[in-house]
Design a protein around this motif. Structure first.
Motif, short mmCIF file in Angstrom:
data_model
loop_
_atom_site.label_atom_id
_atom_site.label_comp_id
_atom_site.label_asym_id
_atom_site.label_seq_id
_atom_site.Cartn_x
_atom_site.Cartn_y
_atom_site.Cartn_z
N GLU A 187 0.83 -1.21 0.00
CA GLU A 187 0.00 0.00 0.00
C GLU A 187 0.86 1.26 0.00
O GLU A 187 0.58 2.21 -0.72
N GLU A 188 1.90 1.25 0.80
CA GLU A 188 2.82 2.40 0.85
C GLU A 188 3.54 2.58 -0.49
O GLU A 188 3.72 3.70 -0.97
N LEU A 189 3.93 1.46 -1.07
CA LEU A 189 4.61 1.48 -2.37
C LEU A 189 3.70 2.08 -3.44
O LEU A 189 4.10 3.00 -4.18
N ASN A 190 2.47 1.58 -3.52
CA ASN A 190 1.52 2.07 -4.52
C ASN A 190 1.20 3.55 -4.34
O ASN A 190 1.07 4.29 -5.30
N ALA A 191 1.08 3.97 -3.08
CA ALA A 191 0.78 5.38 -2.79
C ALA A 191 1.94 6.28 -3.22
O ALA A 191 1.74 7.34 -3.81
N ALA A 192 3.17 5.83 -2.93
CA ALA A 192 4.36 6.61 -3.31
C ALA A 192 4.52 6.68 -4.83
O ALA A 192 4.87 7.72 -5.38
N LEU A 193 4.25 5.55 -5.50
CA LEU A 193 4.35 5.53 -6.97
C LEU A 193 3.28 6.42 -7.60
O LEU A 193 3.56 7.16 -8.54
N ALA A 194 2.06 6.36 -7.05
CA ALA A 194 0.96 7.19 -7.57
C ALA A 194 1.31 8.67 -7.45
O ALA A 194 1.04 9.47 -8.35
N LYS A 195 1.93 9.03 -6.32
CA LYS A 195 2.34 10.42 -6.09
C LYS A 195 3.40 10.85 -7.10
O LYS A 195 3.35 11.96 -7.64
N GLU A 196 4.34 9.95 -7.38
CA GLU A 196 5.40 10.24 -8.35
C GLU A 196 4.82 10.41 -9.75
O GLU A 196 5.17 11.36 -10.47
N TYR A 197 3.92 9.52 -10.16
CA TYR A 197 3.32 9.60 -11.49
C TYR A 197 2.45 10.86 -11.64
O TYR A 197 2.41 11.46 -12.72
N ALA A 198 1.78 11.25 -10.55
CA ALA A 198 0.96 12.48 -10.58
C ALA A 198 1.87 13.70 -10.75
O ALA A 198 1.53 14.64 -11.47
N LYS A 199 3.02 13.66 -10.10
CA LYS A 199 3.99 14.76 -10.21
C LYS A 199 4.49 14.88 -11.66
O LYS A 199 4.59 15.98 -12.21
N VAL A 200 4.78 13.73 -12.26
CA VAL A 200 5.26 13.71 -13.64
C VAL A 200 4.20 14.27 -14.59
O VAL A 200 4.50 15.05 -15.49
N GLU A 201 2.94 13.87 -14.36
CA GLU A 201 1.85 14.37 -15.22
C GLU A 201 1.70 15.89 -15.09
O GLU A 201 1.48 16.58 -16.08
N ALA A 202 1.85 16.39 -13.86
CA ALA A 202 1.77 17.84 -13.64
C ALA A 202 2.92 18.57 -14.34
O ALA A 202 2.73 19.61 -14.97
N GLU A 203 4.10 17.99 -14.27
CA GLU A 203 5.29 18.59 -14.90
C GLU A 203 5.18 18.60 -16.42
O GLU A 203 5.49 19.60 -17.07
N THR A 204 4.75 17.48 -16.99
CA THR A 204 4.61 17.41 -18.45
C THR A 204 3.48 18.32 -18.93
O THR A 204 3.58 18.92 -20.00
N GLY A 205 2.42 18.43 -18.13
CA GLY A 205 1.31 19.32 -18.48
C GLY A 205 1.74 20.77 -18.53
O GLY A 205 1.38 21.52 -19.45
N LYS A 206 2.55 21.17 -17.55
CA LYS A 206 3.07 22.55 -17.48
C LYS A 206 4.01 22.81 -18.66
O LYS A 206 3.95 23.86 -19.30
N LEU A 207 4.86 21.82 -18.94
CA LEU A 207 5.81 21.92 -20.05
C LEU A 207 5.06 22.02 -21.39
O LEU A 207 5.45 22.79 -22.27
N HIS A 208 3.98 21.25 -21.53
CA HIS A 208 3.16 21.24 -22.74
C HIS A 208 2.62 22.65 -23.04
O HIS A 208 2.72 23.14 -24.18
N LYS A 209 2.07 23.29 -22.02
CA LYS A 209 1.51 24.65 -22.19
C LYS A 209 2.59 25.65 -22.58
O LYS A 209 2.39 26.48 -23.47
N ALA A 210 3.73 25.57 -21.90
CA ALA A 210 4.83 26.49 -22.19
C ALA A 210 5.35 26.29 -23.61
O ALA A 210 5.67 27.25 -24.33
N TYR A 211 5.40 25.04 -24.04
CA TYR A 211 5.87 24.67 -25.38
C TYR A 211 4.97 25.26 -26.46
O TYR A 211 5.44 25.90 -27.40
N LEU A 212 3.67 25.08 -26.29
CA LEU A 212 2.71 25.61 -27.28
C LEU A 212 2.75 27.14 -27.30
O LEU A 212 2.58 27.76 -28.36
#
Length: 208
Positions: free
Chosen positions: A75-100
């Motif tokens: 459970e701790e592993l899955n929660a930590a991984l989910a947090k990491e993947y959410a962070k990556v999605e936020a970072e790529t989303g921000k980068l996407h907007k700046a790129y366009l």
């Protein structure tokens, strides 16, 4: 040993920069921009986008490795991984907007479409055309919905880290489109067979 590892890292980085520079130049060449200065600027913007995305995914891979080594509780592993993947999605989303935003300062909306298609192997126009050729009775509303979903897929695919991941986004949305068309009463298998026959007939006519 340490120096050797650092030397390899530099060589790998140089090789990667060369690959993404060539990829960006080829993509921009396809836009057929008349202004060489703008073409060069756009090529740099595209190259930097590939590089920035790569940095995000490289950091993610290291973080995921560390997380897997740290947690033994599932459970701790899955929660930590989910947090990491959410962070990556936020970072790529921000980068996407700046790129366009950067592209919009150099290119027309139509040219930006060309960049998006270039980054995603032209899957959107090819797939949209294929749906219309396969199902000749699509309504304007259905065509609009198909294009909307394929456009969403392309936006996500632009930020994906590999060819497989880019195609996977289109695959996901094609599944959604196929479900939508089936619900509207289309027999996709039957439509596909009919389309294949039309293509074979057209090919035979060309060779005669």
């Amino acid at each position: 040993m340490n120096t050797f590892a650092q030397s390899n890292a530099v060589e790998d980085k140089d090789a990667y920069v060369k690959v993404i520079t060539e990829r960006s130049n080829k993509l921009v060449a396809g836009l057929k921009l008349e202004n060489e200065s703008i073409a060069q600027k756009v090529s740099f913007i595209v190259r930097d986008q590939y590089s920035n995305l790569n940095d995000i995914y490289a950091a993610r891979d290291l973080n995921v490795k560390a997380i897997k080594e740290k947690y033994t509780d599932k459970e701790e592993l899955n929660a930590a991984l989910a947090k990491e993947y959410a962070k990556v999605e936020a970072e790529t989303g921000k980068l996407h907007k700046a790129y366009l935003s950067k592209l919009s300062k150099q290119l027309t909306p139509q040219q930006i479409e060309g960049v998006k298609d270039g980054m995603t192997y032209g899957v959107l126009p090819l797939t949209y055309k294929a749906y219309q050729e396969q199902i000749l009775t699509l309504t304007d509303e259905q065509k609009k919905q198909i294009l909307t979903w394929l456009t969403e897929a392309r936006e996500r695919a632009m930020d994906a880290e590999s060819s497989d991941k880019k195609h996977a986004w289109f695959g996901k949305y094609k599944g959604k489109i196929n479900n939508y068309l089936s619900a509207a009463g289309y027999d996709l298998k039957k439509e596909g067979i009919a389309w294949q026959k039309r293509r074979e007939a057209a090919k035979a006519n060309q060779s005669n």
